[in-house]
Every structure is written in C-alpha cells, then in structure tokens.
Design a protein around this motif. Sequence first.
Motif, PDB file in Angstrom:
ATOM      1  N   ASP A   1      19.419  39.365  39.519  1.00  0.00           N
ATOM      2  CA  ASP A   1      18.649  38.389  40.304  1.00  0.00           C
ATOM      3  C   ASP A   1      17.540  37.674  39.480  1.00  0.00           C
ATOM      4  OD1 ASP A   1      16.665  40.273  40.279  1.00  0.00           O
ATOM      5  OD2 ASP A   1      17.465  41.334  41.935  1.00  0.00           O
ATOM      6  N   PHE A   2      16.712  36.904  39.941  1.00  0.00           N
ATOM      7  CA  PHE A   2      15.921  36.346  39.127  1.00  0.00           C
ATOM      8  C   PHE A   2      14.656  37.220  38.549  1.00  0.00           C
ATOM      9  CE2 PHE A   2      11.370  34.611  38.618  1.00  0.00           C
ATOM     10  CZ  PHE A   2      11.849  33.723  37.648  1.00  0.00           C
ATOM     11  N   TYR A   3      14.366  38.342  39.385  1.00  0.00           N
ATOM     12  CA  TYR A   3      12.929  39.027  38.919  1.00  0.00           C
ATOM     13  C   TYR A   3      13.421  39.872  37.475  1.00  0.00           C
ATOM     14  CZ  TYR A   3      11.001  37.396  43.098  1.00  0.00           C
ATOM     15  OH  TYR A   3      10.427  36.680  43.840  1.00  0.00           O
TER      16      TYR A   3
ATOM     17  N   VAL B   1      14.198  38.331  34.838  1.00  0.00           N
ATOM     18  CA  VAL B   1      13.748  37.465  33.968  1.00  0.00           C
ATOM     19  C   VAL B   1      12.512  37.990  33.241  1.00  0.00           C
ATOM     20  CG1 VAL B   1      12.654  35.242  33.388  1.00  0.00           C
ATOM     21  CG2 VAL B   1      14.709  35.415  34.859  1.00  0.00           C
TER      22      VAL B   1
ATOM     23  N   SER C   1      21.194  36.428  32.953  1.00  0.00           N
ATOM     24  CA  SER C   1      20.580  37.445  33.269  1.00  0.00           C
ATOM     25  C   SER C   1      20.371  38.570  32.229  1.00  0.00           C
ATOM     26  CB  SER C   1      21.063  38.257  34.346  1.00  0.00           C
ATOM     27  OG  SER C   1      20.540  39.557  34.788  1.00  0.00           O
TER      28      SER C   1
ATOM     29  N   TYR D   1      22.262  26.341  36.578  1.00  0.00           N
ATOM     30  CA  TYR D   1      21.290  27.431  36.564  1.00  0.00           C
ATOM     31  C   TYR D   1      22.043  28.427  37.637  1.00  0.00           C
ATOM     32  CZ  TYR D   1      17.571  24.815  34.924  1.00  0.00           C
ATOM     33  OH  TYR D   1      16.608  23.996  34.152  1.00  0.00           O
TER      34      TYR D   1
ATOM     35  N   ASP E   1      18.563  32.512  41.185  1.00  0.00           N
ATOM     36  CA  ASP E   1      17.303  32.549  40.301  1.00  0.00           C
ATOM     37  C   ASP E   1      16.400  31.166  41.122  1.00  0.00           C
ATOM     38  OD1 ASP E   1      19.058  33.439  38.293  1.00  0.00           O
ATOM     39  OD2 ASP E   1      17.178  33.510  37.313  1.00  0.00           O
TER      40      ASP E   1
ATOM     41  N   ASN F   1      12.942  32.242  42.814  1.00  0.00           N
ATOM     42  CA  ASN F   1      11.646  31.964  42.127  1.00  0.00           C
ATOM     43  C   ASN F   1      11.100  30.780  42.866  1.00  0.00           C
ATOM     44  OD1 ASN F   1       9.553  31.660  40.521  1.00  0.00           O
ATOM     45  ND2 ASN F   1      10.901  31.075  38.635  1.00  0.00           N
TER      46      ASN F   1
ATOM     47  N   SER G   1      10.838  27.827  40.662  1.00  0.00           N
ATOM     48  CA  SER G   1      12.099  27.276  39.814  1.00  0.00           C
ATOM     49  C   SER G   1      12.324  25.614  40.371  1.00  0.00           C
ATOM     50  CB  SER G   1      13.233  28.109  40.164  1.00  0.00           C
ATOM     51  OG  SER G   1      13.509  27.925  41.473  1.00  0.00           O
TER      52      SER G   1
END
Length: 548
Positions: free
Chosen positions: A24-26, A28, A94, A522, A526, A530, A533
């Motif tokens: 998942d995005f977090y 990053v 990721s 993308y 994400d 986010n 984003s």
Amino acid sequence: MKIHQICATLALAGTFAVVSGCKDFYAVNVNPLYPTSTTLNTLLPVAQVSMASDLGDNVGGLSQYTMGLMQQLYSTRGIGNFAQTGGSFGGPWSDLYTSMLTNNQIIIDQGTKEAQWGYVGVAQLQKAYVFSQMVDLWGDIPYSEALKGAANLAPRFDKDSDIYNGSADGSIQGLFSLIDEALANLAKAPSNATLNDADLIYKGSLDKWARFGRTLKLKLYNQIRKTNSNATVISQVTPLLNSQLIEEGGDLQLAYSTSISPDNRNPGYVIDYNSNPENHIGRYFYEDMKTKNDPRVRYYFFNQLKDNATTTNQDYINGNFVTVRPGSTGQFTSSASTAAVQTLQGLYPIGGRYDDGNGSTGVPTAKGVAPQRLLTYYARKYTEAELQLMVLNNTAAARAALVEALNASFNKVNTIAAVDGSPVMTTAQINGYINRVATPLSNSGPLDRFDRATNNEDRLEVIMYEKYVASFGYGVDVYTDFRRTHHPQIRVSQQAADPSRGLLPDDGGTLSQGIFPYRFYYPTSDLILNPNSPRTQAPLTSRIFWDR
C-alpha cells in the motif's frame, strides 16, 4: 555472501525499516513502528540486492516488463501486448520504496551521523540511480518528501523535471546535485574494511563508485539533451567525457552464485528454467539477430529443440525456434506443450544454457550465475557515440565510440561465457559481424550500415539498435532510449504501429490490447490512499519531460 539469507535474517531480526512486500502507499515512507537504526554493513547488501531484483530481468523486475514492451520478451501477463492496469507494477514500485530506498536512506542518515562518508556516498549514488530509473518510467513520483517516516506519511508527487534538475525555489535537490554531493563524500572518505565486505557491487572501491557516479551524470545529461540547447549540453558533457568514467570490468552489476540453499542464483534463471517458464522470446528480435549472422545468438537464446529439428502445434515456429507472439491470433497460444519446446533466455541475460545445438537432450550446463547488469562500460560507450553524433556533430568520433562499444559488448558476453565454462567467441567471429557487408543493407554489419547512412538519424538507428541488442537483460534503459530517440525501430501489432515513433507494423498475425505507452501507470492503491497523489492516472500518451 549469502544474499537471500541475509535478507531473511534481517527481516526476522526486525532491522528492515519496513516490511518488504507491503503493497500500500504508506510503505513509501518508513514505518515508525519498526527500528530505523542498524549497522551500515548489514543494510547495504539488502539495498543492493533489492535494487538489482526490482530493476532486473525476473518475474517481479522492471526489466522484464520493459523488455516486453520493447518486443524482446513476451509473457502471459501481456505487457508486451500493451495491456497494463493500475495493478501492473505495484510490486516493484512498493519494493523499491520499502526495501531499497528506505534502507538506503537509513544508510545516508546514519552514515552522516557517524561520519562514514564512504557508505554515505555509495548510498547517495544508489539513490540517484534508482530515482532516475523510476522517473524514467512513471514521471512525477514521491521524492523530496518520501522516505521521511512519521514526519510525512503522505508525500507529494514531485515534478519529473524537478527531480532531475532541482526546483527553482531550492526546495528539491535534483539528482545532478545529489550525485555531486555523493562524489564529494567519496572523495573525503577513508578506506573502510566493513564497506569492502558489505559492498556486493564494487567491494568497497571508492574509485569505481566515483567512476559510476560520473558516468551516471553523463547518462542523465544525454537523456535530457533535447530539453536544453546544444551549447548547454556541450558544456555539461564535455568535462565528463574528459574525466574518469566506468572502465571495462567496472560495470555496475550484482553477481550471483550457484548456491541453491539459500538460492543465490540469478532470479530470472530460477523462474525460466523450471517446469513452467515465464518468458517467450520476441520473434523479430531473435530473427533479426539470426539474419545479421550475429554470433551472440547462441549465448542469448537457448533452443530446447536440436539444430535442424522442428515441431508442430505451436504458435510460432522457425526451424527449432519456438515462441508465442504478443497478441497472437493463432490457436496455440496456450498450448500445454509450449514449456518443453519453447526457446528460452540463454546464458548471457540470466545464466541459462549456452546453445550448443544439442537442445534439451544435451548435458545440462546452466548454472544461473550471470550477473544482473545495470549500468555498463558498453552502455557508456554507446552513450558517447550518441553524444558525439547528435550533440557534438562529430561523425568520426561517433564511429570510433561505436567501435569501442561494439567490442565491449562482445567482450561482456565472452566474460560471462568464460565464467560459465562455455565456448567464447573468436576475434574472427566478432570482426566478421562488425565488418560484414551484405545485401540488403539491413543485413550488413553495423559499420557498413553506419558508413552508408546518409543522415544522422539513420546513423543513430545503427547505434541504438546495437545498444538495444547489447542491453538484452536490462530493459529499463532500452525503453527509455526508444521513447526519447524513436530508435531502434521495432515491430508491433498493426493497431499499435506508428512509424513516426519507430513502431513498425508486424505481419498482421497479432492483435494489440492497447497503445504503446509513453509511461507506466501508478499503482491504484497509492492514488487512493495518498491525498497528495494525482487524483487520476496520467494518460499513457503523456510524456516524461525529456521525451520531445
């Protein structure tokens, strides 16, 4: 060093900054629930293994996707037929953030506190390299606010041009500035025995890392040359052309071994040399090399059928060459018998088998030890040939650089063959290809094609075709080179053809599922998670800033 065992041990010990594999995005940014400090010599090999794996030629690597786009490979995932979604590239995206870049940033931060300038300089160069590759694929990405952990769990997506060049207000340090800072840190670093042991790429050689850094700058200036005036590009690249760059034998690459437990073999080999190979070989890529009598064919491709043998009930057959075409309209695209007869990636890209003509009945020799190449000496020389031709307007110097690039390309194959214990190409074979004169001209050797070209675009086609062939096994730069130069010409489904961009139509036996993309999508997760984003995917026709 037991690469995969290192990764597993670190993960169990909790010394990864985040759990590799969180999609998942977090991921990053650094997960604050995990430790963010460990010894630098344990983090560096983790970052380097992740870099090679995520960018390389394997089932989860970005090179396999990009080689599919460039018609060198084709897999059932369909990227070679231009089918992509918001879930296509979530894995490498990721993992680059969570494993490679996050651990790499810890090296920079902790190494700075400890005044371990060798580690810091190496990690800064790795950071600049990986971010440049990600920009080349996705365009705008989290950069200046990424990798900050709890301080910013929703970083903005910085503009692609700002990531390369830095922002006008100074809030974003560009990649060129980051490389310069890295080179300065390498210059003040003392020797360090722990770095020598931890560095899987250059064994702690700060000279080789500095040569790579300057070569990376040259590469990036060349990639963005169309965004600047010729005079500006000349001022940027001339000092670098006269400096110490990557030498032969100094390639940025990760070596593998024959170890099976833990499995430290080339990951592309592990997947393709099992009961269900991942990849098919691009028809036109293979046949063009054969038509040109390229002696590298037996190192690049392994035909499971013997010489002079053939088969039936396959999607595409040419003698003992068997493949499935991207978007094929034939009836055997899902044949259960494909695995046993299809042509495989060979010794050169993934440490597979050298094709001795005996097919799969011969004595198995594949060891899976070919390195994952990233930035090489031959790529440097092809870059120099392009700059001499298109920027410095020096055809003679471009030709001389092309000759050096060609010889380096063949030397690289021979080096891998020698380590494997396979036959090496003779000087006569190599020169026979380079200097071959044939009719039609398209079947001639590179020097004849270069010398008989009547304009620089045709000369550039020769340079970029040879770079395309030499780079088999590392597709990210091939895809970038094609988008920014429209060379070399490749054949695609007629629905996706666009000769003005170098996309020639195939024989009509395939059907495209989409257009040839200017960029990657993308990961959808994400964009959803986010708030900073982009709200929607950029159109596949929108270009990276250097694509003009």
